[in-house]
Every structure is written in structure tokens, then in C-alpha cells.
Design a protein around this motif. Structure first.
Motif, PDB file in Angstrom:
ATOM      1  N   VAL A  57       0.871  -1.169   0.000  1.00 19.27           N
ATOM      2  CA  VAL A  57       0.000   0.000   0.000  1.00 19.27           C
ATOM      3  C   VAL A  57       0.911   1.223   0.000  1.00 19.27           C
ATOM      4  CG1 VAL A  57      -1.789   1.279   1.205  1.00 19.27           C
ATOM      5  CG2 VAL A  57      -1.811  -1.228   1.238  1.00 19.27           C
ATOM      6  N   LEU A  58       0.754   2.076  -1.014  1.00 20.59           N
ATOM      7  CA  LEU A  58       1.625   3.233  -1.180  1.00 20.59           C
ATOM      8  C   LEU A  58       0.801   4.512  -1.230  1.00 20.59           C
ATOM      9  CD1 LEU A  58       3.947   1.848  -4.007  1.00 20.59           C
ATOM     10  CD2 LEU A  58       4.415   1.869  -1.552  1.00 20.59           C
ATOM     11  N   ALA A  59       1.425   5.601  -0.788  1.00 18.70           N
ATOM     12  CA  ALA A  59       0.791   6.911  -0.916  1.00 18.70           C
ATOM     13  C   ALA A  59       0.772   7.308  -2.386  1.00 18.70           C
ATOM     14  CB  ALA A  59       1.549   7.941  -0.090  1.00 18.70           C
ATOM     15  N   VAL A  94     -10.664  -0.049   2.357  1.00 22.36           N
ATOM     16  CA  VAL A  94      -9.441  -0.060   3.163  1.00 22.36           C
ATOM     17  C   VAL A  94      -8.500   1.043   2.703  1.00 22.36           C
ATOM     18  CG1 VAL A  94      -7.418  -1.410   3.846  1.00 22.36           C
ATOM     19  CG2 VAL A  94      -9.646  -2.530   3.587  1.00 22.36           C
ATOM     20  N   LEU A  95      -8.363   1.211   1.393  1.00 25.75           N
ATOM     21  CA  LEU A  95      -7.440   2.202   0.851  1.00 25.75           C
ATOM     22  C   LEU A  95      -7.919   3.627   1.094  1.00 25.75           C
ATOM     23  CD1 LEU A  95      -6.647   0.408  -2.534  1.00 25.75           C
ATOM     24  CD2 LEU A  95      -5.185   0.531  -0.514  1.00 25.75           C
ATOM     25  N   ARG A  96      -9.228   3.842   1.087  1.00 28.11           N
ATOM     26  CA  ARG A  96      -9.737   5.200   1.301  1.00 28.11           C
ATOM     27  C   ARG A  96      -9.902   5.548   2.778  1.00 28.11           C
ATOM     28  NH1 ARG A  96     -14.844   2.926  -0.306  1.00 28.11           N
ATOM     29  NH2 ARG A  96     -14.450   3.542  -2.454  1.00 28.11           N
ATOM     30  N   LEU A 113      -0.721   4.523   7.123  1.00 30.87           N
ATOM     31  CA  LEU A 113      -0.208   3.688   6.042  1.00 30.87           C
ATOM     32  C   LEU A 113       0.318   2.353   6.559  1.00 30.87           C
ATOM     33  CD1 LEU A 113       0.458   3.422   3.032  1.00 30.87           C
ATOM     34  CD2 LEU A 113       2.614   4.596   3.472  1.00 30.87           C
ATOM     35  N   ALA A 114       1.032   2.367   7.669  1.00 30.06           N
ATOM     36  CA  ALA A 114       1.577   1.125   8.225  1.00 30.06           C
ATOM     37  C   ALA A 114       0.477   0.152   8.608  1.00 30.06           C
ATOM     38  CB  ALA A 114       2.457   1.434   9.436  1.00 30.06           C
ATOM     39  N   GLN A 115      -0.627   0.667   9.115  1.00 27.95           N
ATOM     40  CA  GLN A 115      -1.737  -0.204   9.510  1.00 27.95           C
ATOM     41  C   GLN A 115      -2.422  -0.793   8.272  1.00 27.95           C
ATOM     42  OE1 GLN A 115      -4.326   1.637  12.356  1.00 27.95           O
ATOM     43  NE2 GLN A 115      -5.810  -0.038  12.340  1.00 27.95           N
TER      44      GLN A 115
END
Length: 284
Positions: A8-10, A245-247, A252-254
Motif C-alpha cells: 500500500v503506497l501513498a 481499506v485504501l480510502r 499507512l503502516a496499519q
């Protein structure tokens, strides 16, 4: 089982190297809203320490930005393990006479006629930024006609990678506005017509190096859409990761921890399958 490196990336850390196609982005936005999952994660490679160049998935990342998503699921690959190839553009449903008239008006672009082999050699030496293949596979012609028939039109101009890329974008803008563009691996019009009988020409692009793709990402200048083709040893497809989940507001770590558990749960449930042979899918 070897698994792809899913993270998962910003979105702010992702840098495109090619332009997006609005004709694909808008339907993709609607599909994401309707399905609420990300089917196939974009492919990215790390560079400059904390940033990632988008190798495949510019339209998906653009759609995520339009939806206001802070994060995206992506497959991370070291660029040295990726094979970089090129797509060419078969121009269909269009008159090449009209296209060439407009191409002549591009400032800084030089055009010359030559045979196909000479065009291939000039492109390989980077003496040209592209060429237009016209070896149309016509019925047998007499020798005099063949002698005066240009088999390719060589396109040159620009002293730097940025200048050549900007000229390429102007070139593609000309024929994308009046034709339907199909991707093809070969540089021969006769070959392209096997799949696209109404093709009138093939625009042939050079083979790029990964360093050039990174350089374009750094400068912010983008290649036309649908030119580079990145081939991976292992690609994640049909992940169908939930967008909620992404929104969400989780750090970010979680979110990454949730992804790791989500992937391992699917492995335990035997829902993950790796194909050892090249695979052709008919439901994309």
C-alpha cells in the motif's frame, strides 16, 4: 509459492512516465465506484529513494487521484528485473494523406522518405525519433512503381530526450484526433493488417532504456500513452482488493499490515494461483 511484492503506497509517491488516456480513465472511474475493488494493481519501480515510477497503470493511478484516494495498492518490482519493450501504433479508420499534411506543420519535426530497412537502422541509431511504416503489402507492382513508392517516412528532430518526447506527443496528438489507434508489436504495415485489415500505417517508436524512463519521470515530461511495454517475471492479477481499506483513515503502516494478513488469508484458503506458462485471458 513466490508471491508478488504487493504494497500500500501513498499516491503522492507515484510518478508517471507516460500520459493518460481520458477515454479509458473516465470509464475506469465509474467501474471503480461500482465495483469498489481494485482488480489489477499498477506496476511500480522504486527510484530516488522514496518515490516510485509507474511502469504500468497510469490510467488506474489517475482514476484513484480523481476519486480522492490517499493510497493505492501497487506491485513493486526492481526495474533491473523488468524487460522493457515497445508498442507501435497501427493507425486505422483514417486517411494518411490528411495525417501527413498535419504532421508537416509540427515545428521542429523533419520528414524524409526512405525504405523500411533504412528507417529501422536510423531508428536503432537514434538518428530518428520515429518512423511511419507504409509497406502496405499491395498487389504486385511493376518495378518503376516500386521505385517511386516510399516505404517509410523518417521523422527526426529534437536534440534531447525531453525535446524528442515533446515532438512525439505532438505527432501522436495529430493522428489520435482523427483515427483509431491499435497497439502492435511489429513495425510492418503488412503484418499489422493481419490483425487490423483497415490499418493505413504503423507509427514505429524506438526502444527505450530504463534509465530514460526514470529520467522522464524526474523531469515530469511524459511519453505518449501506449508505447512502453514492461514484461515482468511475475504479475499480480485479479487481486480485487477492497477500496474501503485504501480510502480509510488508517495510517499507512496499519493498511500495509491489513494487506499482508489479507494476502496470507487468501493463500491459506488456496485462492491464489501462479501460472508457470504464458497465459492468455479473454475477460479483460
Amino acid at each position: 509459492m513466490q508471491l508478488p511484492d504487493l504494497r500500500v503506497l501513498a499516491l503522492d509517491a507515484l510518478v508517471p512516465h507516460e500520459r493518460t488516456d481520458p477515454r479509458r480513465v473516465n470509464p475506469l472511474i465509474e467501474r471503480l465506484r461500482h465495483e469498489d475493488v481494485l482488480r489489477n494493481p499498477p506496476i511500480v519501480a522504486p527510484f530516488d529513494g522514496r518515490r516510485f515510477v509507474v511502469l504500468d497503470g497510469a490510467n488506474r493511478t489517475t482514476a484513484f487521484r480523481a476519486l480522492g484516494m490517499p493510497h493505492i495498492l501497487a506491485q513493486v518490482v526492481p526495474y533491473e528485473k523488468v524487460h522493457l519493450h515497445v508498442w507501435h501504433h497501427a493507425i486505422t479508420q483514417c486517411s494518411m494523406i490528411d495525417v501527413l499534411d498535419q504532421v508537416c506543420g509540427i515545428a521542429g519535426l523533419r520528414m524524409s522518405e526512405c525504405d523500411l530497412m533504412s528507417a529501422r537502422a536510423a531508428l536503432a541509431r537514434r538518428e530518428a525519433l520515429a518512423f511511419i511504416s507504409l509497406d502496405a503489402g499491395q498487389p504486385p507492382l511493376d518495378a518503376a512503381t516500386i521505385e517511386h513508392l516510399p516505404m517509410a517516412i523518417l521523422l527526426a528532430g529534437g536534440d534531447t530526450l525531453v525535446q524528442r518526447t515533446e515532438l512525439l506527443n505532438q505527432l501522436v496528438d495529430v493522428y489520435e484526433g482523427c483515427s483509431k489507434v491499435q497497439r502492435t508489436a511489429g513495425d510492418s504495415l503488412a503484418e499489422a493488417r493481419i490483425a487490423f485489415p483497415d490499418a493505413s500505417a504503423v507509427v514505429v517508436f524506438p526502444n527505450y532504456e530504463p534509465a530514460e524512463i526514470i529520467d522522464l519521470a524526474r523531469t515530469g515530461v511524459r511519453l505518449p500513452a501506449g508505447i512502453t511495454r514492461h514484461v515482468l517475471p511475475l504479475r499480480a492479477l485479479r487481486v480485487n482488493y477492497p477500496l474501503d481499506v485504501l480510502r480509510g483513515d488508517m495510517p499507512l503502516a496499519q493498511k500495509q499490515a491489513h494487506l499482508s494478513e489479507w494476502v496470507h488469508e487468501r493463500v491459506r484458503a488456496r485462492k491464489v494461483r501462479a501460472y508457470a506458462e504464458p497465459t492468455v485471458m479473454f475477460d479483460e
